[in-house]
Structures are given as C-alpha cells and as structure tokens.
Design a protein around this motif. Structure first.
Motif, PDB file in Angstrom:
ATOM      1  N   PHE A  39       0.860  -1.187   0.000  1.00  0.00           N
ATOM      2  CA  PHE A  39       0.000   0.000   0.000  1.00  0.00           C
ATOM      3  C   PHE A  39       0.886   1.224   0.000  1.00  0.00           C
ATOM      4  O   PHE A  39       2.079   1.130   0.267  1.00  0.00           O
ATOM      5  CB  PHE A  39      -0.920   0.018   1.230  1.00  0.00           C
ATOM      6  CG  PHE A  39      -0.180  -0.267   2.511  1.00  0.00           C
ATOM      7  CD1 PHE A  39       0.536   0.727   3.155  1.00  0.00           C
ATOM      8  CD2 PHE A  39      -0.158  -1.540   3.041  1.00  0.00           C
ATOM      9  CE1 PHE A  39       1.247   0.461   4.314  1.00  0.00           C
ATOM     10  CE2 PHE A  39       0.545  -1.815   4.211  1.00  0.00           C
ATOM     11  CZ  PHE A  39       1.245  -0.813   4.840  1.00  0.00           C
ATOM     12  N   GLU A  40       0.319   2.385  -0.298  1.00  0.00           N
ATOM     13  CA  GLU A  40       1.128   3.608  -0.274  1.00  0.00           C
ATOM     14  C   GLU A  40       1.104   4.232   1.112  1.00  0.00           C
ATOM     15  O   GLU A  40       0.197   3.985   1.902  1.00  0.00           O
ATOM     16  CB  GLU A  40       0.641   4.607  -1.315  1.00  0.00           C
ATOM     17  CG  GLU A  40      -0.715   5.197  -1.026  1.00  0.00           C
ATOM     18  CD  GLU A  40      -1.169   6.144  -2.120  1.00  0.00           C
ATOM     19  OE1 GLU A  40      -0.581   6.158  -3.212  1.00  0.00           O
ATOM     20  OE2 GLU A  40      -2.128   6.873  -1.874  1.00  0.00           O
ATOM     21  N   LEU A  41       2.131   5.011   1.405  1.00  0.00           N
ATOM     22  CA  LEU A  41       2.184   5.772   2.649  1.00  0.00           C
ATOM     23  C   LEU A  41       2.057   7.245   2.299  1.00  0.00           C
ATOM     24  O   LEU A  41       2.944   7.817   1.664  1.00  0.00           O
ATOM     25  CB  LEU A  41       3.502   5.505   3.388  1.00  0.00           C
ATOM     26  CG  LEU A  41       3.677   4.086   3.911  1.00  0.00           C
ATOM     27  CD1 LEU A  41       5.043   3.927   4.559  1.00  0.00           C
ATOM     28  CD2 LEU A  41       2.593   3.746   4.906  1.00  0.00           C
ATOM     29  N   PRO A  42       0.939   7.858   2.678  1.00  0.00           N
ATOM     30  CA  PRO A  42       0.706   9.266   2.336  1.00  0.00           C
ATOM     31  C   PRO A  42       1.717  10.184   3.002  1.00  0.00           C
ATOM     32  O   PRO A  42       2.320   9.851   4.027  1.00  0.00           O
ATOM     33  CB  PRO A  42      -0.696   9.543   2.863  1.00  0.00           C
ATOM     34  CG  PRO A  42      -1.316   8.204   3.058  1.00  0.00           C
ATOM     35  CD  PRO A  42      -0.200   7.270   3.359  1.00  0.00           C
ATOM     36  N   ARG A  43       1.890  11.352   2.425  1.00  0.00           N
ATOM     37  CA  ARG A  43       2.837  12.342   2.927  1.00  0.00           C
ATOM     38  C   ARG A  43       2.331  13.049   4.184  1.00  0.00           C
ATOM     39  O   ARG A  43       3.109  13.484   5.024  1.00  0.00           O
ATOM     40  CB  ARG A  43       3.115  13.351   1.815  1.00  0.00           C
ATOM     41  CG  ARG A  43       4.272  14.261   2.074  1.00  0.00           C
ATOM     42  CD  ARG A  43       4.672  14.990   0.814  1.00  0.00           C
ATOM     43  NE  ARG A  43       5.233  14.108  -0.199  1.00  0.00           N
ATOM     44  CZ  ARG A  43       6.486  13.672  -0.210  1.00  0.00           C
ATOM     45  NH1 ARG A  43       7.320  14.009   0.725  1.00  0.00           N
ATOM     46  NH2 ARG A  43       6.912  12.883  -1.182  1.00  0.00           N
ATOM     47  N   SER A  44       0.999  13.170   4.328  1.00  0.00           N
ATOM     48  CA  SER A  44       0.434  13.893   5.469  1.00  0.00           C
ATOM     49  C   SER A  44      -1.012  13.461   5.699  1.00  0.00           C
ATOM     50  O   SER A  44      -1.622  12.824   4.831  1.00  0.00           O
ATOM     51  CB  SER A  44       0.457  15.398   5.201  1.00  0.00           C
ATOM     52  OG  SER A  44      -0.432  15.708   4.131  1.00  0.00           O
ATOM     53  N   MET A  45      -1.555  13.844   6.823  1.00  0.00           N
ATOM     54  CA  MET A  45      -2.965  13.581   7.100  1.00  0.00           C
ATOM     55  C   MET A  45      -3.848  14.411   6.171  1.00  0.00           C
ATOM     56  O   MET A  45      -4.959  14.006   5.842  1.00  0.00           O
ATOM     57  CB  MET A  45      -3.296  13.858   8.558  1.00  0.00           C
ATOM     58  CG  MET A  45      -2.794  12.777   9.499  1.00  0.00           C
ATOM     59  SD  MET A  45      -3.334  11.098   9.049  1.00  0.00           S
ATOM     60  CE  MET A  45      -5.093  11.217   9.252  1.00  0.00           C
ATOM     61  N   ALA A  46      -3.369  15.568   5.729  1.00  0.00           N
ATOM     62  CA  ALA A  46      -4.132  16.374   4.767  1.00  0.00           C
ATOM     63  C   ALA A  46      -4.293  15.613   3.455  1.00  0.00           C
ATOM     64  O   ALA A  46      -5.353  15.648   2.832  1.00  0.00           O
ATOM     65  CB  ALA A  46      -3.441  17.712   4.530  1.00  0.00           C
ATOM     66  N   ALA A  47      -3.257  14.882   3.050  1.00  0.00           N
ATOM     67  CA  ALA A  47      -3.341  14.070   1.836  1.00  0.00           C
ATOM     68  C   ALA A  47      -4.346  12.936   2.019  1.00  0.00           C
ATOM     69  O   ALA A  47      -5.082  12.596   1.089  1.00  0.00           O
ATOM     70  CB  ALA A  47      -1.973  13.511   1.464  1.00  0.00           C
ATOM     71  N   VAL A  48      -4.395  12.370   3.204  1.00  0.00           N
ATOM     72  CA  VAL A  48      -5.367  11.315   3.496  1.00  0.00           C
ATOM     73  C   VAL A  48      -6.779  11.879   3.415  1.00  0.00           C
ATOM     74  O   VAL A  48      -7.675  11.295   2.800  1.00  0.00           O
ATOM     75  CB  VAL A  48      -5.116  10.699   4.889  1.00  0.00           C
ATOM     76  CG1 VAL A  48      -6.233   9.735   5.271  1.00  0.00           C
ATOM     77  CG2 VAL A  48      -3.771   9.998   4.927  1.00  0.00           C
ATOM     78  N   ALA A  49      -6.995  13.035   4.033  1.00  0.00           N
ATOM     79  CA  ALA A  49      -8.320  13.656   4.034  1.00  0.00           C
ATOM     80  C   ALA A  49      -8.767  14.026   2.620  1.00  0.00           C
ATOM     81  O   ALA A  49      -9.963  13.963   2.311  1.00  0.00           O
ATOM     82  CB  ALA A  49      -8.313  14.889   4.927  1.00  0.00           C
ATOM     83  N   ASP A  58      -4.756   6.425  -3.656  1.00  0.00           N
ATOM     84  CA  ASP A  58      -5.379   7.613  -4.241  1.00  0.00           C
ATOM     85  C   ASP A  58      -4.795   8.927  -3.728  1.00  0.00           C
ATOM     86  O   ASP A  58      -5.234   9.984  -4.137  1.00  0.00           O
ATOM     87  CB  ASP A  58      -6.888   7.564  -3.957  1.00  0.00           C
ATOM     88  CG  ASP A  58      -7.643   8.659  -4.659  1.00  0.00           C
ATOM     89  OD1 ASP A  58      -7.389   8.880  -5.864  1.00  0.00           O
ATOM     90  OD2 ASP A  58      -8.471   9.308  -4.011  1.00  0.00           O
ATOM     91  N   THR A  59      -3.812   8.900  -2.848  1.00  0.00           N
ATOM     92  CA  THR A  59      -3.291  10.162  -2.344  1.00  0.00           C
ATOM     93  C   THR A  59      -2.368  10.806  -3.369  1.00  0.00           C
ATOM     94  O   THR A  59      -1.644  10.124  -4.104  1.00  0.00           O
ATOM     95  CB  THR A  59      -2.529  10.000  -1.009  1.00  0.00           C
ATOM     96  OG1 THR A  59      -1.455   9.105  -1.198  1.00  0.00           O
ATOM     97  CG2 THR A  59      -3.439   9.484   0.087  1.00  0.00           C
ATOM     98  N   GLU A  60      -2.402  12.114  -3.416  1.00  0.00           N
ATOM     99  CA  GLU A  60      -1.550  12.850  -4.343  1.00  0.00           C
ATOM    100  C   GLU A  60      -0.135  12.925  -3.763  1.00  0.00           C
ATOM    101  O   GLU A  60       0.047  13.231  -2.588  1.00  0.00           O
ATOM    102  CB  GLU A  60      -2.099  14.265  -4.544  1.00  0.00           C
ATOM    103  CG  GLU A  60      -1.350  15.040  -5.602  1.00  0.00           C
ATOM    104  CD  GLU A  60      -1.993  16.383  -5.898  1.00  0.00           C
ATOM    105  OE1 GLU A  60      -1.241  17.333  -6.133  1.00  0.00           O
ATOM    106  OE2 GLU A  60      -3.223  16.465  -5.874  1.00  0.00           O
ATOM    107  N   ASP A  61       0.860  12.630  -4.569  1.00  0.00           N
ATOM    108  CA  ASP A  61       2.272  12.698  -4.179  1.00  0.00           C
ATOM    109  C   ASP A  61       2.553  11.936  -2.889  1.00  0.00           C
ATOM    110  O   ASP A  61       2.989  12.509  -1.891  1.00  0.00           O
ATOM    111  CB  ASP A  61       2.696  14.166  -4.041  1.00  0.00           C
ATOM    112  CG  ASP A  61       4.188  14.320  -3.838  1.00  0.00           C
ATOM    113  OD1 ASP A  61       4.947  13.472  -4.354  1.00  0.00           O
ATOM    114  OD2 ASP A  61       4.595  15.277  -3.154  1.00  0.00           O
ATOM    115  N   PRO A  62       2.321  10.599  -2.864  1.00  0.00           N
ATOM    116  CA  PRO A  62       2.584   9.828  -1.643  1.00  0.00           C
ATOM    117  C   PRO A  62       4.067   9.866  -1.266  1.00  0.00           C
ATOM    118  O   PRO A  62       4.931   9.987  -2.138  1.00  0.00           O
ATOM    119  CB  PRO A  62       2.137   8.416  -1.999  1.00  0.00           C
ATOM    120  CG  PRO A  62       2.203   8.357  -3.477  1.00  0.00           C
ATOM    121  CD  PRO A  62       1.929   9.739  -3.969  1.00  0.00           C
TER     122      PRO A  62
END
Length: 72
Positions: A39-49, A58-62
């Motif tokens: 799975f991908e690891l998002p850069r921030s909680m804002a990216a998760v939201a 689906d997160t932008e720029d993981p």
C-alpha cells in the motif's frame, strides 16, 4: 512524522511481522533486505483527508508509493 524521520535516515526499515532473528540478520548484514509495500504511505494527514476512501493508492504525491521497496 514519517517524512521528517525518513529524510534524515540512511535507510528506513519497516517490519511487517518479521521475526526478530530475520530483522537482526538484515540489520547486521547477514541477509539481503527485500520486500515491497503493499500500500502507499501518504505524505500527510491532509493528503489522506483529500483522497477518496474507496479508491486504493489515491493520495496525491505519496511519500512512499505502493510497490516501493527492494527486490533481488
């Protein structure tokens, strides 16, 4: 928090259920590390939201995309 730690680490190491022996063998150079993120690891909680919850990866720029890792 992960980006701040990984940016200063020579090699981030994640353990997804490996035995202590296997982990130490890799840490001390007795075994070759290998594996890929399922799975991908998002850069921030804002990216998760901002991502869609029903679409994988689906997160932008993981920070680490799905499939990131090491293979032989």
């Amino acid at each position: 928090m992960l980006p701040e730690i990984a940016d200063h680490a020579a090699a981030p190491l994640a353990d997804f259920g490996a035995s202590d022996t296997a982990l130490l063998d890799v840490a001390f150079g007795c075994a070759t590390p290998q594996g890929r993120l399922p799975f991908e690891l998002p850069r921030s909680m804002a990216a998760v939201a901002a991502s869609r919850e029903d679409v994988p990866n689906d997160t932008e720029d993981p920070f680490f995309p799905a499939g990131h890792g090491l293979t032989l």
